[in-house]
Design a protein around this motif. Structure first.
Motif, PDB file in Angstrom:
ATOM      1  N   ILE A 151    -105.704 -12.437 -14.057  1.00 39.88           N
ATOM      2  CA  ILE A 151    -105.137 -12.716 -12.735  1.00 39.88           C
ATOM      3  C   ILE A 151    -103.872 -11.889 -12.496  1.00 39.88           C
ATOM      4  CG2 ILE A 151    -103.997 -14.506 -11.353  1.00 39.88           C
ATOM      5  CD1 ILE A 151    -105.980 -16.513 -12.570  1.00 39.88           C
ATOM      6  N   THR A 152    -103.029 -11.802 -13.532  1.00 36.90           N
ATOM      7  CA  THR A 152    -101.787 -11.020 -13.415  1.00 36.90           C
ATOM      8  C   THR A 152    -102.095  -9.559 -13.124  1.00 36.90           C
ATOM      9  OG1 THR A 152    -100.642 -12.497 -14.965  1.00 36.90           O
ATOM     10  CG2 THR A 152     -99.676 -10.326 -14.610  1.00 36.90           C
ATOM     11  N   ARG A 153    -103.055  -8.996 -13.833  1.00 37.14           N
ATOM     12  CA  ARG A 153    -103.416  -7.585 -13.635  1.00 37.14           C
ATOM     13  C   ARG A 153    -104.054  -7.364 -12.266  1.00 37.14           C
ATOM     14  NH1 ARG A 153    -101.789  -3.843 -17.737  1.00 37.14           N
ATOM     15  NH2 ARG A 153    -101.033  -5.204 -19.396  1.00 37.14           N
ATOM     16  N   LEU A 154    -104.926  -8.271 -11.841  1.00 33.35           N
ATOM     17  CA  LEU A 154    -105.583  -8.118 -10.542  1.00 33.35           C
ATOM     18  C   LEU A 154    -104.562  -8.129  -9.398  1.00 33.35           C
ATOM     19  CD1 LEU A 154    -108.708 -10.400 -11.098  1.00 33.35           C
ATOM     20  CD2 LEU A 154    -108.738  -7.929 -10.700  1.00 33.35           C
ATOM     21  N   ARG A 155    -103.552  -8.984  -9.501  1.00 33.12           N
ATOM     22  CA  ARG A 155    -102.499  -9.017  -8.485  1.00 33.12           C
ATOM     23  C   ARG A 155    -101.702  -7.712  -8.480  1.00 33.12           C
ATOM     24  NH1 ARG A 155    -100.503 -15.246  -9.688  1.00 33.12           N
ATOM     25  NH2 ARG A 155    -102.123 -16.283  -8.424  1.00 33.12           N
ATOM     26  N   ARG A 156    -101.476  -7.174  -9.678  1.00 32.98           N
ATOM     27  CA  ARG A 156    -100.736  -5.913  -9.773  1.00 32.98           C
ATOM     28  C   ARG A 156    -101.559  -4.771  -9.190  1.00 32.98           C
ATOM     29  NH1 ARG A 156     -98.940  -4.185 -15.669  1.00 32.98           N
ATOM     30  NH2 ARG A 156     -98.005  -6.283 -15.513  1.00 32.98           N
ATOM     31  N   TRP A 157    -102.845  -4.745  -9.494  1.00 36.83           N
ATOM     32  CA  TRP A 157    -103.706  -3.674  -8.984  1.00 36.83           C
ATOM     33  C   TRP A 157    -103.869  -3.747  -7.476  1.00 36.83           C
ATOM     34  CZ3 TRP A 157    -108.090  -4.757 -13.081  1.00 36.83           C
ATOM     35  CH2 TRP A 157    -107.616  -4.411 -14.358  1.00 36.83           C
ATOM     36  N   ALA A 158    -103.816  -4.950  -6.931  1.00 34.76           N
ATOM     37  CA  ALA A 158    -103.996  -5.133  -5.487  1.00 34.76           C
ATOM     38  C   ALA A 158    -102.922  -4.402  -4.680  1.00 34.76           C
ATOM     39  CB  ALA A 158    -103.993  -6.622  -5.137  1.00 34.76           C
ATOM     40  N   SER A 159    -101.755  -4.178  -5.283  1.00 29.38           N
ATOM     41  CA  SER A 159    -100.659  -3.497  -4.586  1.00 29.38           C
ATOM     42  C   SER A 159    -100.692  -1.984  -4.786  1.00 29.38           C
ATOM     43  CB  SER A 159     -99.313  -4.047  -5.085  1.00 29.38           C
ATOM     44  OG  SER A 159     -99.150  -3.784  -6.481  1.00 29.38           O
ATOM     45  N   CYS A 160    -101.678  -1.483  -5.533  1.00 32.77           N
ATOM     46  CA  CYS A 160    -101.784  -0.043  -5.798  1.00 32.77           C
ATOM     47  C   CYS A 160    -102.818   0.598  -4.868  1.00 32.77           C
ATOM     48  CB  CYS A 160    -102.186   0.209  -7.250  1.00 32.77           C
ATOM     49  SG  CYS A 160    -101.051  -0.479  -8.474  1.00 32.77           S
ATOM     50  N   GLU A 161    -102.549   1.827  -4.451  1.00 37.54           N
ATOM     51  CA  GLU A 161    -103.513   2.550  -3.621  1.00 37.54           C
ATOM     52  C   GLU A 161    -104.724   2.985  -4.450  1.00 37.54           C
ATOM     53  OE1 GLU A 161    -101.736   5.773  -1.555  1.00 37.54           O
ATOM     54  OE2 GLU A 161    -100.255   4.537  -0.510  1.00 37.54           O
ATOM     55  N   VAL A 162    -104.472   3.453  -5.679  1.00 38.52           N
ATOM     56  CA  VAL A 162    -105.540   3.920  -6.567  1.00 38.52           C
ATOM     57  C   VAL A 162    -105.318   3.314  -7.952  1.00 38.52           C
ATOM     58  CG1 VAL A 162    -106.642   5.922  -7.637  1.00 38.52           C
ATOM     59  CG2 VAL A 162    -105.771   6.096  -5.311  1.00 38.52           C
ATOM     60  N   VAL A 163    -106.400   2.887  -8.580  1.00 37.05           N
ATOM     61  CA  VAL A 163    -106.321   2.317  -9.925  1.00 37.05           C
ATOM     62  C   VAL A 163    -107.297   3.058 -10.837  1.00 37.05           C
ATOM     63  CG1 VAL A 163    -106.723   0.269 -11.348  1.00 37.05           C
ATOM     64  CG2 VAL A 163    -105.682   0.028  -9.093  1.00 37.05           C
ATOM     65  N   GLU A 164    -106.788   3.602 -11.927  1.00 38.80           N
ATOM     66  CA  GLU A 164    -107.651   4.189 -12.956  1.00 38.80           C
ATOM     67  C   GLU A 164    -108.183   3.031 -13.794  1.00 38.80           C
ATOM     68  OE1 GLU A 164    -108.663   7.199 -13.455  1.00 38.80           O
ATOM     69  OE2 GLU A 164    -107.436   8.238 -11.950  1.00 38.80           O
ATOM     70  N   LEU A 165    -109.357   2.543 -13.415  1.00 42.23           N
ATOM     71  CA  LEU A 165    -109.843   1.259 -13.909  1.00 42.23           C
ATOM     72  C   LEU A 165    -109.971   1.213 -15.428  1.00 42.23           C
ATOM     73  CD1 LEU A 165    -110.715  -1.486 -12.851  1.00 42.23           C
ATOM     74  CD2 LEU A 165    -113.068  -0.662 -12.812  1.00 42.23           C
ATOM     75  N   LYS A 166    -110.597   2.225 -16.019  1.00 39.25           N
ATOM     76  CA  LYS A 166    -110.809   2.228 -17.475  1.00 39.25           C
ATOM     77  C   LYS A 166    -109.475   2.136 -18.217  1.00 39.25           C
ATOM     78  CE  LYS A 166    -112.406   3.266 -21.645  1.00 39.25           C
ATOM     79  NZ  LYS A 166    -111.126   3.512 -22.329  1.00 39.25           N
ATOM     80  N   ASP A 167    -108.494   2.934 -17.811  1.00 37.54           N
ATOM     81  CA  ASP A 167    -107.192   2.927 -18.486  1.00 37.54           C
ATOM     82  C   ASP A 167    -106.473   1.596 -18.307  1.00 37.54           C
ATOM     83  OD1 ASP A 167    -107.657   5.515 -19.267  1.00 37.54           O
ATOM     84  OD2 ASP A 167    -106.509   6.418 -17.637  1.00 37.54           O
ATOM     85  N   GLU A 168    -106.521   1.063 -17.085  1.00 40.03           N
ATOM     86  CA  GLU A 168    -105.825  -0.200 -16.811  1.00 40.03           C
ATOM     87  C   GLU A 168    -106.458  -1.365 -17.570  1.00 40.03           C
ATOM     88  OE1 GLU A 168    -103.074  -0.867 -15.232  1.00 40.03           O
ATOM     89  OE2 GLU A 168    -102.709   1.233 -14.774  1.00 40.03           O
ATOM     90  N   ILE A 169    -107.783  -1.397 -17.625  1.00 40.51           N
ATOM     91  CA  ILE A 169    -108.457  -2.462 -18.386  1.00 40.51           C
ATOM     92  C   ILE A 169    -108.143  -2.326 -19.867  1.00 40.51           C
ATOM     93  CG2 ILE A 169    -110.705  -3.334 -19.127  1.00 40.51           C
ATOM     94  CD1 ILE A 169    -111.765  -2.778 -16.353  1.00 40.51           C
ATOM     95  N   ALA A 170    -108.147  -1.082 -20.376  1.00 40.95           N
ATOM     96  CA  ALA A 170    -107.839  -0.849 -21.790  1.00 40.95           C
ATOM     97  C   ALA A 170    -106.429  -1.330 -22.128  1.00 40.95           C
ATOM     98  CB  ALA A 170    -107.986   0.636 -22.125  1.00 40.95           C
ATOM     99  N   ASN A 171    -105.469  -1.060 -21.238  1.00 41.87           N
ATOM    100  CA  ASN A 171    -104.097  -1.511 -21.473  1.00 41.87           C
ATOM    101  C   ASN A 171    -103.996  -3.035 -21.462  1.00 41.87           C
ATOM    102  OD1 ASN A 171    -103.191   1.126 -21.641  1.00 41.87           O
ATOM    103  ND2 ASN A 171    -102.661   1.247 -19.476  1.00 41.87           N
ATOM    104  N   MET A 172    -104.729  -3.670 -20.544  1.00 36.06           N
ATOM    105  CA  MET A 172    -104.724  -5.128 -20.475  1.00 36.06           C
ATOM    106  C   MET A 172    -105.293  -5.732 -21.760  1.00 36.06           C
ATOM    107  SD  MET A 172    -106.707  -7.652 -17.783  1.00 36.06           S
ATOM    108  CE  MET A 172    -108.332  -7.134 -18.399  1.00 36.06           C
ATOM    109  N   ILE A 173    -106.432  -5.185 -22.208  1.00 35.62           N
ATOM    110  CA  ILE A 173    -107.079  -5.693 -23.421  1.00 35.62           C
ATOM    111  C   ILE A 173    -106.192  -5.461 -24.642  1.00 35.62           C
ATOM    112  CG2 ILE A 173    -109.055  -5.411 -24.955  1.00 35.62           C
ATOM    113  CD1 ILE A 173    -109.756  -6.840 -22.397  1.00 35.62           C
TER     114      ILE A 173
END
Length: 393
Positions: A151-173
């Motif tokens: 939930i924390t990451r999804l809220r953060r991504w919602a404020s970004c214009e572009v999200v590098e999904l693979k990198d962001e998920i890897a950092n979260m994990i």
């Protein structure tokens, strides 16, 4: 010019000796090409594969030579099998006709001590240790933490214009699992775990040339930094032990202090490194592909949404977090994730070595004693087909 001529002459001699040395076995071995001396067919094997299907390297050789063929990768002669009957035999005869084996380059990357323990009693001991540390009770307690992190990451991504999904998920994990394994805090740690793992992963599938500037050299340097950080943490924990087990590191320290334990400091550190790598890379690939598959198949997304909305409707307290019973009730979600794992092909292969000559359909998987001092193994590639996945040894 003289240097070039000497190299060509030397390579020619090596090729001739190579052919003479193995000529008596070539008639029994599967069809295939050993490529260039030393290099083998490594360049073709490491070529990028832009699809979810079996790599072009495998597909081309299966079409040319059949489901079982010989090759040479990073200086090692190998037999690659895509034959389901041979693969079944290999798994069925584990530690009888075949044993777990990895090239020296893998051992150097992931740790000699750990790979040396992947047999017999020690393998079972490490497996049980991981299961005991991450059993059902641990998973039950992590469900809410995983939801909160997502939930924390999804809220953060919602404020970004572009999200590098693979990198962001890897950092979260990585943040989530590193906290569970070693209580890692990215804000207060002097070592950037993410940067080191990025360098490690980028050189993981590269030619093993340990020269400054190469991807492989950066890979080894990334591993060295992570291992130094883990070793410093281990020494600090030994000097200031906790009264209760908080993370996997505490559990490892407890095992190291037991009398007669087979666990060593080196194996423990290699194991923690491997667990961090596995969570960082494989899980992030699976989740990224899961989102792609949902975008490609809207009807699946609709059914998945319907299941989760049904869980929310039945919840007494709408603001409460996910419970273990709710998690277990997600039948369609489990089916979707299992299908994702089948198609994602996260583990590209396995390695096995024949303990003695094994004849199969008229060809032989030779042992290292007969064919090559470093081993004629079975290299594995997992594949995805419409009718199901096969483990290709």
């Amino acid at each position: 010019m003289w240097v070039l001529m000497a190299i060509i002459f030397g390579m020619s001699i090596i090729t001739c000796l190579h052919a003479l040395k193995y000529s008596k076995y070539n008639s029994k071995l599967p069809k295939g090409s050993m490529g260039f001396p030393i290099l083998g067919e490594t360049n073709h094997f490491f070529a990028p594969n832009p699809s979810f299907d079996v790599s072009p390297f495998i597909k081309h050789r299966v079409f040319k030579y059949g489901p079982i063929f010989k090759t040479s990768l990073v200086g090692k002669p190998l037999i690659i099998s895509t034959d389901p009957d041979l693969n079944y035999l290999i798994f069925e005869q584990e530690e009888t006709l075949f044993e777990c084996w990895y090239p020296e380059t893998f051992k150097k990357i992931f740790g000699d001590q750990f790979f040396g323990s992947l047999h017999g009693f020690m393998h079972k001991y490490l497996k049980n240790m991981i299961v005991n540390a991450f059993g059902i009770e641990c998973l039950k307690s992590m469900v809410f933490e995983v939801e909160a992190a997502a939930i924390t990451r999804l809220r953060r991504w919602a404020s970004c214009e572009v999200v590098e999904l693979k990198d962001e998920i890897a950092n979260m994990i990585l943040d989530l699992t590193a906290n569970k394994l070693i209580s890692y805090d990215p804000e207060n740690s002097p070592e950037n775990l993410r940067e080191n793992f990025v360098a490690f992963i980028q050189g993981l599938v590269s030619f093993p040339l340990d020269i400054p500037g190469t991807a492989y050299h950066k890979c080894l340097r990334g591993r060295k930094r992570v291992m130094r950080m883990l070793e410093n943490m281990l020494e600090e924990r030994q000097q200031n032990p906790r009264k209760q087990n908080v993370d996997f590191f505490d559990f490892v320290l407890q095992e190291l202090q037991k009398d007669g334990t087979p666990l060593t400091k080196e194996i423990a550190l290699d194991l923690i490194f491997l667990l961090l790598f596995a969570s960082y890379e494989t899980t992030s690939i699976a989740l990224t592909l899961a989102i792609k598959f949902l975008l490609d198949h809207p009807h699946v997304l609709s059914q998945l949404t319907e299941e989760h909305e049904g869980i929310l409707k039945n919840r007494k307290n709408k603001a409460s977090g996910i419970t273990w019973n709710e998690y277990k009730s997600m039948t369609f979600t489990f089916k979707f994730l299992n299908e994702t794992l089948r198609l994602a092909n996260i583990a590209p292969g396995i390695f096995r070595r024949a303990l003695r000559d094994v004849e199969f359909k008229g060809c032989v998987c030779c042992t290292y004693r007969n064919y090559h001092p470093s081993g004629m193994g079975c290299h594995g590639v997992s594949s995805s087909y419409p009718f199901g996945s096969k483990a290709l040894c």
